[in-house]
Design an enzyme around this catalytic site. Structure first.
Site, mmCIF file in Angstrom:
data_model
loop_
_atom_site.group_PDB
_atom_site.id
_atom_site.type_symbol
_atom_site.label_atom_id
_atom_site.label_comp_id
_atom_site.label_asym_id
_atom_site.label_seq_id
_atom_site.Cartn_x
_atom_site.Cartn_y
_atom_site.Cartn_z
ATOM 1 N N SER A 54 0.806 -1.210 0.000
ATOM 2 C CA SER A 54 0.000 0.000 0.000
ATOM 3 C C SER A 54 0.844 1.267 0.000
ATOM 4 C CB SER A 54 -0.892 -0.018 1.240
ATOM 5 O OG SER A 54 -0.105 -0.302 2.372
ATOM 6 N N THR A 187 -1.888 3.312 3.938
ATOM 7 C CA THR A 187 -0.997 4.443 3.945
ATOM 8 C C THR A 187 -0.165 4.403 5.192
ATOM 9 O OG1 THR A 187 -2.532 5.836 2.758
ATOM 10 C CG2 THR A 187 -1.152 6.956 4.324
ATOM 11 N N THR A 205 1.858 7.147 0.385
ATOM 12 C CA THR A 205 0.870 6.150 -0.047
ATOM 13 C C THR A 205 0.955 5.884 -1.536
ATOM 14 O OG1 THR A 205 -1.475 5.557 0.104
ATOM 15 C CG2 THR A 205 -0.984 7.799 -0.582
ATOM 16 N N ARG A 215 -6.471 10.095 -9.984
ATOM 17 C CA ARG A 215 -7.098 10.271 -8.664
ATOM 18 C C ARG A 215 -6.031 10.509 -7.579
ATOM 19 N NH1 ARG A 215 -6.556 7.591 -3.460
ATOM 20 N NH2 ARG A 215 -8.521 7.792 -2.370
ATOM 21 N N VAL A 216 -6.276 11.495 -6.735
ATOM 22 C CA VAL A 216 -5.422 11.739 -5.568
ATOM 23 C C VAL A 216 -6.327 11.712 -4.352
ATOM 24 C CG1 VAL A 216 -3.979 13.451 -4.389
ATOM 25 C CG2 VAL A 216 -3.728 13.101 -6.851
ATOM 26 N N GLY A 217 -5.882 11.056 -3.289
ATOM 27 C CA GLY A 217 -6.671 10.974 -2.062
ATOM 28 C C GLY A 217 -6.249 12.009 -1.041
ATOM 29 N N ASP A 218 -6.535 11.715 0.206
ATOM 30 C CA ASP A 218 -6.273 12.671 1.287
ATOM 31 C C ASP A 218 -4.791 12.783 1.649
ATOM 32 O OD1 ASP A 218 -6.689 9.889 2.214
ATOM 33 O OD2 ASP A 218 -5.975 10.741 4.109
ATOM 34 N N THR A 238 -5.581 7.488 7.749
ATOM 35 C CA THR A 238 -5.405 6.398 6.802
ATOM 36 C C THR A 238 -6.784 5.869 6.433
ATOM 37 O OG1 THR A 238 -4.331 4.267 6.406
ATOM 38 C CG2 THR A 238 -5.119 4.669 8.632
ATOM 39 N N GLY A 239 -6.856 5.195 5.318
ATOM 40 C CA GLY A 239 -8.138 4.643 4.896
ATOM 41 C C GLY A 239 -8.678 5.364 3.684
ATOM 42 N N GLY A 241 -9.651 7.733 1.340
ATOM 43 C CA GLY A 241 -9.440 9.172 1.295
ATOM 44 C C GLY A 241 -10.707 9.955 1.028
HETATM 45 C C1 SD4 Z 1 -5.914 7.537 -0.119
HETATM 46 N N1 SD4 Z 1 -5.802 7.526 2.313
HETATM 47 O O1 SD4 Z 1 -5.320 7.724 -1.177
HETATM 48 C C2 SD4 Z 1 -5.069 7.341 1.084
HETATM 49 C C3 SD4 Z 1 -4.429 6.056 0.963
HETATM 50 C C4 SD4 Z 1 -5.309 5.075 1.125
HETATM 51 O O2 SD4 Z 1 -6.237 3.715 2.640
HETATM 52 O O3 SD4 Z 1 -5.929 4.697 0.183
HETATM 53 N N2 SD4 Z 1 -5.387 4.647 2.315
HETATM 54 O O4 SD4 Z 1 -7.135 7.502 -0.005
#
Ligand code: SD4
Length: 328
Positions: A54, A187, A205, A215-218, A238-239, A241
């Site tokens: 991950s 992450t 991450t 796509r970009v997350g948090d 984490t988790g 995003g």
């Molecule tokens: C995201 N939080 O990109 C980050 C990494 C992830 O579970 O997927 N974490 O959403």
């Protein structure tokens, strides 16, 4: 091992695979080192480990089969940096530090961020491991299902679960060898308190596997996956995003601390807000780790299956969150 100022060094990182990074970072942090060096060291260890599916090398690709890495670092609102969508550099949090220290900007994205990393001496390399490529090929070949029960089971299997074995790396590995689980995203978010009470944080991450390209997350977004306010607190997430970005999760946690919440209360408030703000799906998980300048650590999660790795002068411990919103 508190010092004359009364501060106790501490590093807290998401998931049990981070225990090895905490251990690598600890000697220098305990000796009075920079907490930003400590969190970057914790990230480096996870990024280089192909068993961690991950983060970094071993991270799972997007829908087009490409691995893209995101990361950020923060010491304070005036000192933060971010790099997103790297396709050739293994250490996004380290590139984020270069953005923070060597440019007037906060965030660089895509091929230009890779070129920036080249210019600043970061080694370029292939990011897709053989195992990640095989997992992507299996994903691409899997037939879609219209059966509701099968779809539910598949979605539930998309949720990351920590086996509690710091050596395992994969959140969908050792605990589930006999199950047909799909690898999921997660992450490393790492927070440290230095011997002088200074705070720092970093996130790294590969994002969500099979994500829509781009796509970009948090995780690399200041205030979402990471926030640090000197003298107040630091938070990382984490988790999924998409559940974190709409509530500015890490920023909200630190704001709660500014209003007097403990780290655990702050993490709990954010998770409860997420529970109220979204329709929670079977594959959703999110967890927050929050640290105060005095080294107090609190964590909260949407669901069970999350662990935080904490290293203090008393040793390393792996602990479940102090608050979990749902039992399912
Ligand atoms: C995201 N939080 O990109 C980050 C990494 C992830 O579970 O997927 N974490 O959403």
């Amino acid at each position: 091992m508190s010092n004359p100022n009364g501060f106790v060094p501490c590093i807290a990182s998401t998931w049990s695979f981070s225990a090895r990074g905490n251990a690598a970072a600890w000697p220098a942090l305990a000796a009075g080192g920079d907490p930003l060096d400590a969190v970057l060291e914790a990230c480096r260890v996870a990024e280089e480990d192909p068993a961690v599916d991950s983060v970094g090398f071993g991270g799972l690709p997007d829908a087009a089969g490409r691995v893209t890495l995101d990361g950020c670092v923060m010491r304070s609102p005036a000192e933060c940096g971010s790099a997103c969508g790297l396709r050739r550099h293994l250490h996004p949090a380290r590139v984020a530090r270069l953005v923070m220290e060597r440019t007037p900007h906060v965030m660089l994205v895509g091929e230009a961020a890779d070129e920036f990393a080249d210019l600043h001496g970061e080694p370029s390399r292939e990011l897709v491991s053989d195992a990640a490529r095989e997992a992507w090929e299996r994903w691409r070949a899997a037939p879609p299902t219209l059966d509701a029960a099968a779809a539910q089971a598949r979605d539930r299997a998309l949720r990351p679960v920590d086996s509690g074995d710091p050596g395992a790396g994969a959140l969908f590995g050792s605990h589930a060898r006999n199950e047909t689980r799909w690898h999921d995203h997660d992450t490393i978010g790492s927070l440290a308190v230095g011997a002088d009470g200074q705070l720092a944080g970093a996130c790294s991450t590969s994002g969500m596997p099979w994500k829509v390209p781009g796509r970009v997350g948090d995780s690399p977004i200041i205030g979402h996956g990471l926030y640090v306010e000197p003298g107040v607190g630091a938070a990382t997430a984490t988790g999924t995003g998409e559940l974190i970005m709409g509530v500015c999760g890490a920023f909200l946690a630190v704001e709660e601390m500014r209003r007097g919440a403990t780290p655990l209360e702050a993490a709990r408030t954010v998770v409860e807000r997420i529970g109220r703000s979204y329709r929670i799906e079977p594959h959703h998980q999110t967890a927050f780790v929050v640290v105060g300048p005095d080294g107090t650590v609190g964590a909260a999660a949407l669901r069970t299956g999350f662990l935080v790795a904490v290293r203090t002068p008393a040793g390393e411990r792996l602990e479940p969150p102090g608050f979990t919103l749902r039992a399912d």
